[in-house]
Design an enzyme around this catalytic site. Structure first.
Site, mmCIF file in Angstrom:
data_model
loop_
_atom_site.group_PDB
_atom_site.id
_atom_site.type_symbol
_atom_site.label_atom_id
_atom_site.label_comp_id
_atom_site.label_asym_id
_atom_site.label_seq_id
_atom_site.Cartn_x
_atom_site.Cartn_y
_atom_site.Cartn_z
ATOM 1 N N GLY A 159 -8.458 -15.317 -1.179
ATOM 2 C CA GLY A 159 -7.443 -14.819 -0.310
ATOM 3 C C GLY A 159 -6.569 -13.830 -0.299
ATOM 4 O O GLY A 159 -7.286 -12.768 -0.487
ATOM 5 N N THR A 210 -5.483 -0.793 7.419
ATOM 6 C CA THR A 210 -7.184 -1.186 7.788
ATOM 7 C C THR A 210 -6.872 -1.399 9.252
ATOM 8 O O THR A 210 -5.993 -2.380 9.771
ATOM 9 C CB THR A 210 -7.172 -2.426 6.935
ATOM 10 O OG1 THR A 210 -7.062 -2.081 5.776
ATOM 11 C CG2 THR A 210 -8.783 -2.755 7.454
ATOM 12 N N LYS A 268 15.139 -2.893 1.352
ATOM 13 C CA LYS A 268 13.862 -2.265 0.606
ATOM 14 C C LYS A 268 14.340 -0.773 0.199
ATOM 15 O O LYS A 268 14.231 -0.132 -1.029
ATOM 16 C CB LYS A 268 12.836 -2.229 1.508
ATOM 17 C CG LYS A 268 11.458 -2.115 0.433
ATOM 18 C CD LYS A 268 10.253 -2.411 1.237
ATOM 19 C CE LYS A 268 9.619 -3.850 1.336
ATOM 20 N NZ LYS A 268 8.395 -3.804 2.035
ATOM 21 N N VAL A 291 0.791 -1.284 0.006
ATOM 22 C CA VAL A 291 0.032 -0.039 0.115
ATOM 23 C C VAL A 291 0.823 1.324 0.059
ATOM 24 O O VAL A 291 0.636 2.396 -0.601
ATOM 25 C CB VAL A 291 -0.904 -0.070 1.271
ATOM 26 C CG1 VAL A 291 -1.639 1.389 1.436
ATOM 27 C CG2 VAL A 291 -2.003 -1.183 0.980
ATOM 28 N N ARG A 306 0.772 -13.670 0.048
ATOM 29 C CA ARG A 306 0.367 -13.873 1.406
ATOM 30 C C ARG A 306 -1.340 -14.555 1.418
ATOM 31 O O ARG A 306 -1.934 -14.092 0.413
ATOM 32 C CB ARG A 306 0.153 -12.522 1.913
ATOM 33 C CG ARG A 306 1.731 -11.982 2.413
ATOM 34 C CD ARG A 306 1.624 -10.660 2.873
ATOM 35 N NE ARG A 306 1.023 -9.840 1.911
ATOM 36 C CZ ARG A 306 1.162 -8.332 2.299
ATOM 37 N NH1 ARG A 306 1.479 -7.902 3.393
ATOM 38 N NH2 ARG A 306 0.411 -7.367 1.166
ATOM 39 N N CYS A 320 -5.491 -9.272 2.591
ATOM 40 C CA CYS A 320 -6.603 -8.491 2.919
ATOM 41 C C CYS A 320 -8.023 -9.377 3.372
ATOM 42 O O CYS A 320 -8.511 -9.296 4.476
ATOM 43 C CB CYS A 320 -6.954 -7.124 2.138
ATOM 44 S SG CYS A 320 -5.614 -6.026 2.169
ATOM 45 N N GLU A 327 -7.653 2.326 2.677
ATOM 46 C CA GLU A 327 -7.136 2.424 1.374
ATOM 47 C C GLU A 327 -7.992 1.082 0.930
ATOM 48 O O GLU A 327 -8.200 0.145 1.252
ATOM 49 C CB GLU A 327 -5.860 2.035 1.370
ATOM 50 C CG GLU A 327 -5.142 1.834 -0.072
ATOM 51 C CD GLU A 327 -5.509 2.949 -0.978
ATOM 52 O OE1 GLU A 327 -5.145 3.978 -0.624
ATOM 53 O OE2 GLU A 327 -6.236 2.767 -1.938
ATOM 54 N N PHE A 328 -8.801 1.587 -0.645
ATOM 55 C CA PHE A 328 -9.130 0.472 -1.208
ATOM 56 C C PHE A 328 -8.638 -0.097 -2.641
ATOM 57 O O PHE A 328 -9.173 -0.777 -3.186
ATOM 58 C CB PHE A 328 -10.692 0.972 -1.624
ATOM 59 C CG PHE A 328 -11.576 1.397 -0.552
ATOM 60 C CD1 PHE A 328 -12.163 0.644 0.210
ATOM 61 C CD2 PHE A 328 -11.439 2.617 0.224
ATOM 62 C CE1 PHE A 328 -13.238 0.803 1.320
ATOM 63 C CE2 PHE A 328 -12.233 3.158 1.239
ATOM 64 C CZ PHE A 328 -13.041 2.133 1.699
ATOM 65 N N ARG A 364 -6.590 -2.231 -5.122
ATOM 66 C CA ARG A 364 -6.404 -3.782 -5.611
ATOM 67 C C ARG A 364 -4.870 -3.923 -5.736
ATOM 68 O O ARG A 364 -4.446 -3.236 -6.782
ATOM 69 C CB ARG A 364 -7.325 -4.289 -6.490
ATOM 70 C CG ARG A 364 -8.743 -3.959 -6.336
ATOM 71 C CD ARG A 364 -9.491 -4.091 -7.688
ATOM 72 N NE ARG A 364 -9.212 -3.047 -8.746
ATOM 73 C CZ ARG A 364 -9.242 -2.795 -9.926
ATOM 74 N NH1 ARG A 364 -10.124 -3.775 -10.568
ATOM 75 N NH2 ARG A 364 -8.933 -1.774 -10.784
HETATM 76 N N1 LIG Z 1 -2.217 -5.197 0.445
HETATM 77 C C1 LIG Z 1 -3.258 -4.472 0.043
HETATM 78 O O1 LIG Z 1 -3.999 -4.832 -1.221
HETATM 79 C C2 LIG Z 1 -4.021 -3.488 1.025
HETATM 80 C C3 LIG Z 1 -5.190 -2.834 0.471
HETATM 81 C C4 LIG Z 1 -5.812 -1.986 1.376
HETATM 82 C C5 LIG Z 1 -5.407 -2.020 2.705
HETATM 83 N N2 LIG Z 1 -4.306 -2.723 3.091
HETATM 84 C C6 LIG Z 1 -3.805 -2.330 4.375
HETATM 85 O O2 LIG Z 1 -2.669 -1.625 4.567
HETATM 86 C C7 LIG Z 1 -1.769 -1.961 5.389
HETATM 87 C C8 LIG Z 1 -0.395 -2.225 4.906
HETATM 88 O O3 LIG Z 1 -0.651 -3.291 4.168
HETATM 89 P P1 LIG Z 1 0.549 -4.057 2.941
HETATM 90 O O4 LIG Z 1 -0.002 -4.804 2.432
HETATM 91 O O5 LIG Z 1 1.044 -2.790 2.358
HETATM 92 O O6 LIG Z 1 1.582 -4.601 3.958
HETATM 93 P P2 LIG Z 1 3.056 -4.853 3.789
HETATM 94 O O7 LIG Z 1 3.467 -5.486 4.618
HETATM 95 O O8 LIG Z 1 3.348 -4.945 2.311
HETATM 96 O O9 LIG Z 1 3.890 -3.270 4.222
HETATM 97 C C9 LIG Z 1 4.086 -2.797 5.346
HETATM 98 C C10 LIG Z 1 5.396 -2.209 5.412
HETATM 99 O O10 LIG Z 1 5.803 -1.451 6.565
HETATM 100 C C11 LIG Z 1 6.994 -1.756 6.958
HETATM 101 N N3 LIG Z 1 7.162 -1.508 8.306
HETATM 102 C C12 LIG Z 1 6.852 -2.366 9.537
HETATM 103 N N4 LIG Z 1 6.966 -1.783 10.463
HETATM 104 C C13 LIG Z 1 7.653 -0.542 10.474
HETATM 105 C C14 LIG Z 1 8.045 0.427 11.080
HETATM 106 N N5 LIG Z 1 8.242 0.398 12.488
HETATM 107 N N6 LIG Z 1 8.561 1.624 10.586
HETATM 108 C C15 LIG Z 1 8.513 1.694 9.350
HETATM 109 N N7 LIG Z 1 8.093 0.710 8.508
HETATM 110 C C16 LIG Z 1 7.608 -0.333 8.958
HETATM 111 C C17 LIG Z 1 7.255 -2.925 6.417
HETATM 112 O O11 LIG Z 1 8.820 -3.277 6.304
HETATM 113 C C18 LIG Z 1 6.570 -3.235 5.000
HETATM 114 O O12 LIG Z 1 7.516 -2.736 4.119
HETATM 115 C C19 LIG Z 1 -2.437 -3.049 6.335
HETATM 116 O O13 LIG Z 1 -3.313 -2.666 7.312
HETATM 117 C C20 LIG Z 1 -3.337 -3.593 5.278
HETATM 118 O O14 LIG Z 1 -4.534 -4.398 5.855
HETATM 119 C C21 LIG Z 1 -3.659 -3.421 2.323
#
Ligand SMILES: NC(=O)c1ccc[n+]([C@@H]2O[C@H](COP(=O)([O-])OP(=O)(O)OC[C@H]3O[C@@H](n4cnc5c(N)ncnc54)[C@H](O)[C@@H]3O)[C@@H](O)[C@H]2O)c1
Length: 441
Positions: free
Chosen positions: A253, A122, A36, A12, A324, A256, A147-148, A150
């Site tokens: 799956g 989320t 990263k 995200v 995931r 989310c 965030e919505f 995909r």
């Molecule tokens: N993946 C999706 O499609 C999606 C869509 C909508 C909402 N969300 C929500 O968004 C949030 C993030 O999801 P994501 O898929 O991007 O997760 P992700 O694991 O891909 O990314 C999270 C990032 O945060 C970093 N991180 C962890 N701890 C940290 C810290 N203390 N300081 C700085 N960085 C740190 C991690 O290294 C990672 O790069 C979740 O709550 C998820 O439910 C995800």
């Protein structure tokens, strides 16, 4: 244009940072993952996402996007700070907020007076208020902006969002966050923080329900001689229903839908409500994985021990490299537990990047994944699987069966190459039969 910090540049956060920079803001992305951050600063994207590389290169070249590891440094001078941090599930379905809380404690003293802290992760209902209390800074406004997007279409979804939801107590705060999205033409829906938080969970629970329903009807289509593609073309033409999310599949799956459905179930139970529809939606999905594994067992003559099986597609959806909670891995686990071993191919994964169990051999191409195999399972909807040469695949195999849980294989091509085809959502049960044995297996 504003100065923005994005803490957490994962699936995200990275598209968010790149898209906000593309809209003209000056963005600092921050992550604890040094590798990263180094890659991103070297101009190498850390995920497979259409259009992201171009945005990253453009924004970095214009000096509007940089990445660092220190969250306090990232937020210094930022008018807006986005939290895009993981919110993984606990074993009881509740949400682990430890990443968010740790970062809020870390950045709290460094946030600029008058700035806005925005939760894009989320999070459970009430988290905005919890964070405001924990921050204890009357000069910083906490706003929810779920965030919505995909995965696989993250850039498109951000820049052409259907809506931006902002949960804030003041119209002024809501408008200031809405203005960050100027240039996307997305309507801004201003609501209370609690409504924004529950809207995200409700949207994902609705999508999960739609998919479980589609899979249930598809199973009926198979047994009753109808075709799910035809059925849902007719059903989806009704604007009250909508044409999206009506494809049958191996079960839902990803990072989310499963965790957010479980979190909503947990939230309801915490106020002594039992959401029976949501509960059954989740249960139906677990059954769908079993249904697909059963199809495979039937396709190879009823016995899995010692069989090699081919999986085309490991990611939870096409267009993403995200493994995931992938249905492919869930189904692979069931088949492995029944005694099979798996050879797999996915266009976005290479042997080094993917951490798979010892019973899954990741192959460099779709054909080598068929060596010694008894059946091909199509579990991710990569369109290129439909163009593969099934005659070539067949020459590698000891038994010729395809279980297509994504409807990407042309039935005529499968038949011409000597395969039986179990295509999800179509075909009378008696026509599917077992696969074709071509050698001692
Ligand atoms: N993946 C999706 O499609 C999606 C869509 C909508 C909402 N969300 C929500 O968004 C949030 C993030 O999801 P994501 O898929 O991007 O997760 P992700 O694991 O891909 O990314 C999270 C990032 O945060 C970093 N991180 C962890 N701890 C940290 C810290 N203390 N300081 C700085 N960085 C740190 C991690 O290294 C990672 O790069 C979740 O709550 C998820 O439910 C995800």
């Amino acid at each position: 244009m504003s100065r923005v910090a994005v803490v957490g540049v994962g699936y995200v956060g990275l598209p968010t940072a790149a898209c906000l920079a593309a809209l003209g803001h000056t963005v600092v992305g921050c992550d604890v993952d040094q590798i990263k951050v180094d890659k991103l600063n070297a101009g190498v994207s850390t995920m497979h996402e259409v259009g992201l590389d171009d945005l990253l290169h453009g924004a970095r070249a214009d000096g509007r996007l940089a990445f660092i590891c220190s969250a306090p440094l990232a937020v210094m001078g930022a008018e807006f700070t986005f939290l895009c941090l993981p919110t993984p599930p606990c074993s009881d379905g509740s949400v682990d907020l430890s990443h968010i809380l740790a970062v809020v404690d870390e950045i709290g003293p460094h946030l600029m007076a008058g700035s806005v802290l925005i939760t894009k992760s989320t999070v459970p209902i009430g988290t905005s208020r919890l964070l405001a209390k924990r921050l204890n800074r009357s000069d910083v406004i906490v706003v929810s902006n779920p965030e919505f997007l995909r995965e696989g279409a993250a850039v498109e979804d951000f820049l052409r969002a259907e809506r931006v939801v902002v949960g804030a107590d003041s119209a002024e705060a809501s408008q200031s966050v809405g203005r960050l999205y100027a240039g996307t033409d997305a309507p801004v829906i201003s609501v209370s923080p609690e409504s924004a938080e529950i809207a995200k969970y409700a949207a994902n629970a609705f999508l999960a329900t739609k998919l479980s329903f589609v899979n249930e009807i598809s199973a009926m289509c198979e047994e009753l001689g109808a075709d799910a593609g035809e059925v849902f073309a007719a059903v989806g033409a009704d604007s009250r229903i909508g044409a999206g999310f009506l494809e049958p599949g191996p079960g839902w799956g990803g990072s989310c839908l499963p965790k957010d459905s479980a979190a909503l179930l947990h939230a309801a139970r915490s106020v002594e409500l039992e959401p029976t529809l949501l509960r059954e939606t989740i249960q139906a999905n677990e059954q769908q994985f079993v249904r697909i594994a059963d199809k495979v067992c039937r396709a190879v003559g009823g016995s899995l021990p010692g069989r090699i099986l081919t999986i085309w597609g490991l990611t939870f959806k096409a267009g993403s490299d995200d493994l995931r909670m992938s249905p492919s891995l869930k189904i692979a686990d069931l088949l492995i537990a029944a005694g099979a071993s798996i050879r797999a191919f996915d266009p976005t994964l290479d042997g080094q990047a993917a951490s798979l169990g010892a019973d899954i051999t990741l192959c460099p191409d779709a054909y080598s994944a068929c060596e010694g195999s008894s059946a091909i399972l199509v579990l991710t909807e990569w369109p290129q699987f439909g163009d593969l040469d099934l005659h070539r695949a067949a020459t590698q195999m000891v038994w010729r069966a395809v279980v297509d849980a994504r409807r990407v294989i042309d039935p005529a091509k499968a038949a011409a190459a000597g395969f039986t085809l179990d295509r999800i959502g179509s075909g009378a049960a008696e026509e599917r039969g077992a696969g074709v044995k071509v050698a001692a297996a």
